[in-house]
Design a protein around this motif. Sequence first.
Motif, PDB file in Angstrom:
ATOM      1  N   UNK A 257       0.818  -1.218   0.000  1.00 12.44           N
ATOM      2  CA  UNK A 257       0.000   0.000   0.000  1.00 12.44           C
ATOM      3  C   UNK A 257       0.851   1.268   0.000  1.00 12.44           C
ATOM      4  N   UNK A 258       2.128   1.109  -0.340  1.00 15.17           N
ATOM      5  CA  UNK A 258       2.989   2.284  -0.536  1.00 15.17           C
ATOM      6  C   UNK A 258       3.604   2.850   0.718  1.00 15.17           C
ATOM      7  N   UNK A 259       3.622   2.075   1.792  1.00 18.92           N
ATOM      8  CA  UNK A 259       4.198   2.562   3.048  1.00 18.92           C
ATOM      9  C   UNK A 259       5.503   1.880   3.388  1.00 18.92           C
ATOM     10  N   UNK A 260       6.102   2.345   4.479  1.00 20.13           N
ATOM     11  CA  UNK A 260       7.370   1.786   4.945  1.00 20.13           C
ATOM     12  C   UNK A 260       7.160   1.142   6.323  1.00 20.13           C
ATOM     13  N   UNK A 261       7.268  -0.212   6.410  1.00 20.02           N
ATOM     14  CA  UNK A 261       7.047  -0.871   7.701  1.00 20.02           C
ATOM     15  C   UNK A 261       8.235  -0.679   8.644  1.00 20.02           C
ATOM     16  N   UNK A 262       7.933  -0.491   9.930  1.00 17.95           N
ATOM     17  CA  UNK A 262       8.996  -0.386  10.942  1.00 17.95           C
ATOM     18  C   UNK A 262       8.593  -1.211  12.158  1.00 17.95           C
ATOM     19  N   UNK A 263       9.286  -2.335  12.382  1.00 21.16           N
ATOM     20  CA  UNK A 263       9.031  -3.149  13.569  1.00 21.16           C
ATOM     21  C   UNK A 263       9.731  -2.514  14.768  1.00 21.16           C
ATOM     22  N   UNK A 264       9.037  -2.484  15.916  1.00 21.45           N
ATOM     23  CA  UNK A 264       9.612  -1.820  17.086  1.00 21.45           C
ATOM     24  C   UNK A 264       9.280  -2.590  18.369  1.00 21.45           C
ATOM     25  N   UNK A 265       9.830  -2.096  19.486  1.00 22.74           N
ATOM     26  CA  UNK A 265       9.614  -2.717  20.794  1.00 22.74           C
ATOM     27  C   UNK A 265       8.141  -2.682  21.193  1.00 22.74           C
ATOM     28  N   UNK A 266       7.724  -3.681  21.963  1.00 26.17           N
ATOM     29  CA  UNK A 266       6.403  -3.681  22.584  1.00 26.17           C
ATOM     30  C   UNK A 266       6.393  -2.689  23.750  1.00 26.17           C
ATOM     31  N   UNK A 267       5.248  -2.057  23.966  1.00 23.90           N
ATOM     32  CA  UNK A 267       5.088  -1.126  25.100  1.00 23.90           C
ATOM     33  C   UNK A 267       4.551   0.204  24.623  1.00 23.90           C
ATOM     34  N   UNK A 268       3.381   0.628  25.142  1.00 24.04           N
ATOM     35  CA  UNK A 268       2.736   1.843  24.625  1.00 24.04           C
ATOM     36  C   UNK A 268       3.639   3.061  24.738  1.00 24.04           C
ATOM     37  N   UNK A 269       4.404   3.154  25.824  1.00 26.70           N
ATOM     38  CA  UNK A 269       5.285   4.317  25.996  1.00 26.70           C
ATOM     39  C   UNK A 269       6.424   4.299  24.975  1.00 26.70           C
ATOM     40  N   UNK A 270       6.951   3.104  24.704  1.00 31.29           N
ATOM     41  CA  UNK A 270       8.061   2.981  23.755  1.00 31.29           C
ATOM     42  C   UNK A 270       7.594   3.274  22.332  1.00 31.29           C
ATOM     43  N   UNK A 271       6.390   2.810  21.987  1.00 31.33           N
ATOM     44  CA  UNK A 271       5.851   3.070  20.653  1.00 31.33           C
ATOM     45  C   UNK A 271       5.568   4.565  20.480  1.00 31.33           C
ATOM     46  N   UNK A 272       5.006   5.205  21.541  1.00 29.60           N
ATOM     47  CA  UNK A 272       4.731   6.641  21.452  1.00 29.60           C
ATOM     48  C   UNK A 272       6.019   7.438  21.249  1.00 29.60           C
ATOM     49  N   UNK A 273       7.077   7.027  21.948  1.00 30.47           N
ATOM     50  CA  UNK A 273       8.366   7.721  21.796  1.00 30.47           C
ATOM     51  C   UNK A 273       8.885   7.572  20.362  1.00 30.47           C
TER      52      UNK A 273
END
Length: 457
Positions: A291-307
Amino acid sequence: MQLAPEIFKAYDIRGIIDKSLTPDVARAIGHALGSEARARNLKSIAVGRDGRLSGPSLAGALAEGICAAGVDVIDIGCVPTPLTYFAAYHLNADGCVSVTGSHNPPDYNGFKMVLGGQTLFGELIQDLRKRIETGNLAHGTGTVRQAEVIDAYLDRVLGDVRLARPMKIVIDCGNGVAGAVAPQLFARLGCEVTELFCEVDGNFPNHHPDPSKPENLQDVIRALRETDAELGLAFDGDGDRLGVVTKDGQIIYPDRQLMLFAADVLSRVPGGQIIYDVKCTRNLAGWIRQHGGEPLMWNTGHALVKAKLKETGAPLAGEMSGHVFFKERWYGFDDGLYTGARLLEILSARPDANAALTELPDALSTPELNLKMAEGEPFELVRRLREQAAFDGANEVITIDGVRVEYADGFGLARPSNTTPVVVLRFEADSQAAIERIQAAFRSAIDAVWPGLALPF
């Protein structure tokens, strides 16, 4: 003051009422938080609370502590956690605290904290504990004033989300605080709403308010079967996570919900980065690219994702646990109510909501499996796996958060939980045989570095 160190978690503060978390402890935490605010030249903090019975006394004590540091408090009362985040923007407060036990049992409560737009996690939470223990506290006289934000929040969502047609839906708030807002939000969006357990009751008398567990969605499934509603939405205890059920009773887990949101957001933000945590399906990366986007896998945790969202400027992020973060058109915080509204906006433009959801790519997968260990041991086990384990035939071993081993036909994950002393395991594959093969590889890898564990698979 005697503090229980275990209440200072990775993403928030959480403890058991009248044991590890008392009004005196809340007052001390407020004083430390106010002192940290003063050190950052911040002057006001909005305080909201969920529907737990201990909420009023803890929120009151927390406010006293914040004021004792010379910082003003805006008391917004009993509201979902996302509305506390919203209040910081709407009321121009310099920070906010949600007094919430989220989806924990009724005898828990805690604090989710934001200062100057930064969610406190990790060392920042430990620093509050150190301030209390060393007496490194500011002193002053802050004031408390009341403010109401529900109407402003509803107006903000209704000014942003438009449904293409009226929809009939079931909502289950599990007697959590989402019940104070969700019924009127979805009715005003143009939905005919069947309400389940929308009375806010901190005893949670019907079922636990955690939509990530299938057993807590059985009432929604039953209501969809017995009515002509076309979709079910369920919220967790403080309203920042969403569960979704189709007309035919299928649970659409958050990593598949994220596919729908990603396709929608990327239609307006071409090339945008979409963030997702290590527990999500491997179908997601390909879908985002498609769909034309760039995937980025990251750490679990709402605070870590928000950062990470803040750092990258990504328009959308999501976690397997049900936290979804819209930066496009919204503020970038996790909000189950707004996520539900955005879902309805997309589905209302489709003739068949059920098909739009069930046609999303799927795979065979296990639920989260928890390997219980002693405090500290999960991190040590995963460290040994990272450094010593061999996974023959793997395409890639990803170590940003635990150990995620990718194969041509599936993946296995082992990561230490940041909130409880368990190793979280999850497996996904194209076939049952592939899942069993990957589980066998993990079984032998774990046995090689830590023999004798009773594995949950």
